[in-house]
Design an enzyme around this catalytic site. Structure first.
Site, short mmCIF file in Angstrom:
data_model
loop_
_atom_site.label_atom_id
_atom_site.label_comp_id
_atom_site.label_asym_id
_atom_site.label_seq_id
_atom_site.Cartn_x
_atom_site.Cartn_y
_atom_site.Cartn_z
CG PHE A 8 -2.18 0.81 1.02
CD1 PHE A 8 -2.95 0.72 -0.13
CD2 PHE A 8 -2.57 1.71 2.01
CE1 PHE A 8 -4.09 1.49 -0.31
CE2 PHE A 8 -3.72 2.50 1.84
CZ PHE A 8 -4.48 2.38 0.69
CB THR A 95 5.35 -5.91 -2.45
OG1 THR A 95 5.67 -7.01 -3.29
CG2 THR A 95 4.12 -6.25 -1.61
N GLY A 205 12.31 12.56 -5.69
CA GLY A 205 11.63 11.29 -5.40
C GLY A 205 11.61 10.32 -6.56
CD GLU A 208 12.72 1.64 -8.35
OE1 GLU A 208 12.30 1.12 -7.30
OE2 GLU A 208 12.07 1.67 -9.41
CE LYS A 223 10.46 -0.11 -15.94
NZ LYS A 223 10.93 1.25 -15.65
N GLY A 314 5.03 6.88 -11.96
CA GLY A 314 4.06 7.77 -11.31
C GLY A 314 2.94 6.94 -10.72
N1 HSE Z 1 12.59 3.55 -11.29
C1 HSE Z 1 11.74 3.43 -12.42
C2 HSE Z 1 12.08 4.51 -13.43
C3 HSE Z 1 10.31 3.51 -11.98
O1 HSE Z 1 12.82 5.44 -13.10
O2 HSE Z 1 11.66 4.41 -14.58
C4 HSE Z 1 9.31 2.94 -12.94
O3 HSE Z 1 9.49 1.58 -13.17
#
Ligand code: HSE
Length: 336
Positions: A8, A95, A205, A208, A223, A314
């Site tokens: 959450f 999570t 922000g 990660e 990805k 986002g």
């Molecule tokens: N840390 C990733 C980015 C967040 O900067 O694209 C989204 O997956």
């Protein structure tokens, strides 16, 4: 639809807000009534088989920093306990991605599938480490497995390649799949040092909690694994990616690229090999987007190269991808 929400954080909370603000439309337009029966965060849980009150969930989280104070009972259930003990139709797994053993997301997803629940994951860890076996497990248990938000956040990159280009043969693709490193490289091109650009990204922000996931290319590689499996039918996992991050990119290299009307970007590509690494590309290439944007160019046999550009992260953007997946599941259930 009864939902268990694992995690959450920003995305989970955005999703609940989205459900609350769209509830009438979801029902009238799509006949969907999301009923969140269980949710947990790092400090505790909230459970109600008849459906948690969404506004209250948000208020409690904001006031106490956890959903634990939603009720005095059943407020310390783990995700696994919820998945084993609550009746639900869909697990939404949000999570944090972990590329060492993919836990706790991996156990959440496999437990849900074995219990006959459909799964929506925006957690990339389990897919990066075990995509082929998770797809098999979903098929074996006759459940749907959706993960639109894992690549491109709210930008429907996976759907575009899979559905809009159906019948085409995608021969290769390349893209900027990590917004944080794109933001850092963009700012370095404007004259900031790596350290200042990183600090700025952290202050905003974007980075990660474990900065290595962005800086060393792991997020982009995860990805790429998802795209390679889903779009190209490859059976690959994270160790199959040749991955280099941006830590060694110098301001001097960026300046020299700029003199040639080029920029250095962290590019994830699938051609003959699966590679993530810094690459010089022309400023005139549609792929050459700035800031936190993502972009991906798909080249297919007959329809040439098309580039999709959009925000890759986002809370609300990613929540909207979850909603898309949920509506897909609802439609497929209705069709069956
Ligand atoms: N840390 C990733 C980015 C967040 O900067 O694209 C989204 O997956």
């Amino acid at each position: 639809m009864r939902i268990i929400l694992c995690g959450f954080g920003v995305v989970g909370q955005s999703l609940v807000k989205l459900f609350a603000s769209r509830s009438d439309e979801l029902y009238s337009k799509y006949a969907v009534k999301p009923r969140v029966v269980g949710v947990f965060d790092s400090k505790g849980s909230a459970v109600d088989q008849s459906g948690l009150k969404l506004d209250k969930l948000i208020k409690v989280k904001k006031r106490f920093g956890t959903v634990k104070n939603y009720a005095v009972k059943n407020n310390s259930m783990s995700g696994i306990e919820m998945l084993k003990n609550l009746e639900a139709d869909v697990l939404i797994e949000t999570t944090a991605s972990n590329y060492k053993d993919a836990e706790p997301g991996m156990t959440h997803i496999t437990t849900a599938m074995k219990n006959g629940m459909h799964v929506i994951s925006v957690n990339k860890g389990p897919l990066a480490l075990a995509f082929p076996s998770l797809l098999e497990l979903a098929t074996y248990n006759q459940v749907m497995f959706k993960f639109s938000g894992t690549v491109g956040g709210g930008t429907p990159i996976l759907d575009y390649a899979k559905n809009s280009l159906s019948g085409e043969r995608i021969t290769s693709f390349a893209g900027i799949l990590n917004g944080t490193t794109n933001y850092i490289l963009t700012n370095m091109a404007s004259g900031l040092s790596f350290d200042s650009a990183l600090k700025d990204a952290q202050d905003k922000g974007y980075v990660e909690a474990d900065e290595s996931l962005d800086l060393d290319g792991l997020d982009a590689a995860a990805k790429l694994v998802i795209l390679a499996n889903w779009i190209m039918g490859m059976k690959v996992t994270l160790p199959d990616i040749d991955c280099t991050g941006i830590r060694k990119v110098t301001s001097k290299e960026i300046r020299s690229a700029s003199k040639k009307n080029c920029a250095i970007k962290l590019i994830a590509s699938c051609d003959k090999k699966l590679v993530v690494g810094p690459k010089e590309i022309s400023n005139d290439d549609p792929l050459c987007v700035n800031g936190t944007l993502n972009a991906i160019a798909f080249t297919s046999e007959h329809s040439g190269t098309q580039t999709i550009i959009g925000k890759g992260a986002g809370g609300m953007e990613t929540a909207s991808s979850i909603l898309r997946d949920l509506l897909d599941i609802r439609q497929e259930i209705a069709r069956d």
